[in-house]
Design an enzyme around this catalytic site. Structure first.
Site, PDB file in Angstrom:
ATOM      1  N   ASP A  49       0.787  -1.259   0.000  1.00  0.00           N
ATOM      2  CA  ASP A  49       0.000   0.000   0.000  1.00  0.00           C
ATOM      3  C   ASP A  49       0.808   1.292   0.000  1.00  0.00           C
ATOM      4  O   ASP A  49       0.221   2.370  -0.048  1.00  0.00           O
ATOM      5  CB  ASP A  49      -0.945   0.092   1.221  1.00  0.00           C
ATOM      6  CG  ASP A  49      -2.099  -0.883   1.131  1.00  0.00           C
ATOM      7  OD1 ASP A  49      -2.270  -1.517   0.078  1.00  0.00           O
ATOM      8  OD2 ASP A  49      -2.833  -0.999   2.127  1.00  0.00           O
TER       9      ASP A  49
ATOM     10  N   ASP B  12      -7.901  -7.495   9.860  1.00  0.00           N
ATOM     11  CA  ASP B  12      -7.371  -6.309   9.172  1.00  0.00           C
ATOM     12  C   ASP B  12      -7.329  -5.090  10.088  1.00  0.00           C
ATOM     13  O   ASP B  12      -6.662  -4.092   9.763  1.00  0.00           O
ATOM     14  CB  ASP B  12      -8.254  -5.953   7.973  1.00  0.00           C
ATOM     15  CG  ASP B  12      -8.277  -7.046   6.929  1.00  0.00           C
ATOM     16  OD1 ASP B  12      -7.196  -7.577   6.606  1.00  0.00           O
ATOM     17  OD2 ASP B  12      -9.375  -7.379   6.441  1.00  0.00           O
TER      18      ASP B  12
END
Ligand code: BGC
Length: 563
Positions: A278, A502
């Protein structure tokens, strides 16, 4: 993750040239090399990065780079340096936060500019008054295809099963069906290198990997995930290093990992590194002036620490002959829009050339790490039309160029080659949680009453919005790990270990640097990055990386292909 209009030329023209600078005192005997790369270009505008490597004595009192444009190029907005221009003569001096440049270090200022006619590159550069004529390839860089590495490390090889994850999976009802699958080993903080409670350290994993290999080829998958200012657009996986702690990233994180991976005991393993999930795409999509901008991402773009950190990791790890670096490439529901796609490949090329690295340190890219985007949408394609309307006009697709990860990964691979990476780079796709099976899975195309009815009725990805990323309700395990499943795809892999959260659905105090991101809260109504939709997250989730039994159970139930 939303569609945004391409940055117009007018924006660039409006940008002001940085104010005049005071010339720093020249350091002794500088030698240097400069890589001037035009990263993108249109009718009358362009973007460029200027990677400056100091081949001479260490510079501490500031640096100044000068060149002359061969045409009428005009510098507009710049970054990682203070730009000024008089006639065709450009001067860039160090940014206030970076007056020193060690021997061998690289800085990469960049700028947007305008031109008419041709846009030829400047012929010569001077650093602190001395002409840069260093070679453009650092001597330490291994030549491509030097024989030490195979083209696809997964072919003919077993893949390491993490015993710590395997035990947790096997302890769940029904978990033994997948407990022997290979998953990624995450080095998500400095302490993970030596091991933390319930998770053995890197050497212990590698020793176990040698055992599992039993003399045959074995792939060991390790995630490099600890950049300064990590996860700038979200909070759930914020890391321990502050935005300016690049020196600690190098000396306390990458250097020790490289020392361990380089141990001759492990020379027969094929070590696949997943580089910094990311990070780089955030510098494209979540920065000013986008409506999706986040201040922390502006900071990481301005200070260069993502680009230089990734470059450093690639250079250090790529110098080990049995390491295969795969750089994170987001997923189609993030980078599949025109204004994100090429720019992301470009910044990856910039990072691959930073900190003394070259593009040859990159073996490939990975799509969909820890995400939920479907591998294939079997019941519609991007070329379908309904009542004269393109699938791209549906709310779900929203002008994206891709409907699924397979089509995206193949196209992104080609884009990286255009951006300068070796032509044989390969893709990985994380299929750990993108299965979308179970009783709610559509069995055929949606009705052709409208393009939205068609797409929504037929799509297997049942998220509320493509930008949702945290503990998605309804998801299942995806394709089991598999070598060379498709042209250009080195493997389907499970990098995110199924069952690991997550992010927490409520705030939980912790010492891992993790924040609370409301995208993990099922009651959250969203932000510009998911177009203000509900988060779609499961309730009662623990901190990111911690075991989430209810999610594991749902992933088993909704596996596709079914177990
Ligand atoms: C977390 C890491 C964890 C990884 C794998 C990430 O979201 O931030 O701590 O190791 O997921 O579960």
């Amino acid at each position: 993750m939303r569609l945004q209009a391409a940055l117009g030329v007018t924006t660039l023209l409006a940008a002001t040239t940085a104010a005049a600078l005071t010339a720093p005192a020249a350091s002794a005997a500088p030698g240097c090399k400069v890589d001037y790369t035009i990263t993108n270009q249109w009718n009358t505008g362009f973007g460029a990065t200027v990677a400056i490597t100091n081949l001479g004595d260490s510079i501490s009192g500031g640096w100044t780079l000068e060149w002359e444009f061969p045409g009428d190029q005009q510098v507009g907005q710049g970054w990682n340096g203070q730009f000024s221009q008089q006639a065709n003569r450009v001067t860039v001096s160090n940014p206030p936060w970076g007056a020193s440049l060690a021997t061998g270090a690289t800085v990469s200022p960049g700028f947007n500019g305008t031109f008419t006619g041709t846009n030829d590159k400047p012929a010569t550069f001077k650093l602190n008054g001395v002409t840069c004529n260093g070679t453009t390839t650092p001597p330490t860089d291994p030549p491509p295809g030097n024989g030490a590495r195979v083209d696809n490390p997964y072919v003919g090889a077993k893949v390491y099963v993490n015993p710590d994850w395997s035990a947790r999976a096997a302890a769940e009802p029904g978990g033994s069906a997948i407990a022997n699958q290979p998953t990624g080993v995450w080095m998500d903080r400095i302490a993970a290198i030596n091991g933390t409670t319930g998770a053995r350290g890197l050497r212990a994993h590698l020793d176990e990997a040698v055992q599992q290999a039993g003399g045959s080829p074995l792939v060991f998958q390790v995630v490099i995930y600890n950049l300064p200012g990590r996860d700038c657009s979200a909070l759930a996986s914020n890391g321990e290093l502050k935005a300016d702690e690049l020196p600690r990233y190098k000396t306390e994180y990458i250097d020790p990992i490289a020392a361990i991976l380089g141990d001759s005991k492990y020379a027969d393993l094929r070590i696949v590194t997943i580089i910094e999930i990311d990070s780089l795409p955030n510098l494209i999509t979540n920065v000013t002036p986008r409506p999706t901008a986040v201040p922390q991402c502006d900071t990481m773009k301005a200070n260069g620490n993502y680009v230089n950190g990734v470059g450093y990791a690639l250079a250090k790890l790529g110098a080990i002959p049995n390491v295969y670096n795969y750089v994170d490439a987001g997923h189609h529901g993030w980078l599949g829009w025109d204004d994100n796609f090429s720019a992301s490949a470009q910044i990856m090329a910039q990072a691959a050339r930073a900190s003394g690295s070259t593009v040859n340190n990159v073996h490939g890219f990975i799509a969909n790490t820890a995400n939920y985007s479907a591998l294939r949408e079997p019941y519609f394609t991007i070329n379908d039309n309904v009542n004269g309307q393109s699938v791209r006009q549906s709310k779900w697709v929203d002008w994206n160029r891709y409907t699924d990860e397979l089509s995206y990964a193949k196209a992104f691979r080609e884009e990286t080659v255009r951006a300068g990476f070796p032509s044989n780079v390969g893709m990985l796709i994380d299929t750990s949680r993108n299965g979308w099976g179970g009783s709610a899975r559509p069995t055929g195309p949606g009705p052709t009453t409208s393009v939205d009815a068609y797409v929504n009725g037929g799509r297997v990805d049942r998220r509320i919005h493509l930008g949702n990323w945290c503990n998605q309700a309804g998801a299942g395990l995806g394709e089991r790990p598999k070598a060379a499943p498709e042209a250009g795809i080195d493997a389907y892999v499970w990098i995110k270990p199924p069952g690991e959260s997550d992010g927490s659905s409520k705030e939980i105090a912790n010492e891992e640097g993790k924040g609370f991101d409301r995208m993990c809260d099922p009651t959250y109504t969203g932000n510009p990055r998911n177009n203000n939709n509900m988060s779609g997250a499961k309730a009662d989730a623990p901190l990111s990386g911690h075991w989430f039994s209810a999610q594991f159970q749902e992933l088993l139930r909704n596996a596709y292909p079914p177990l």
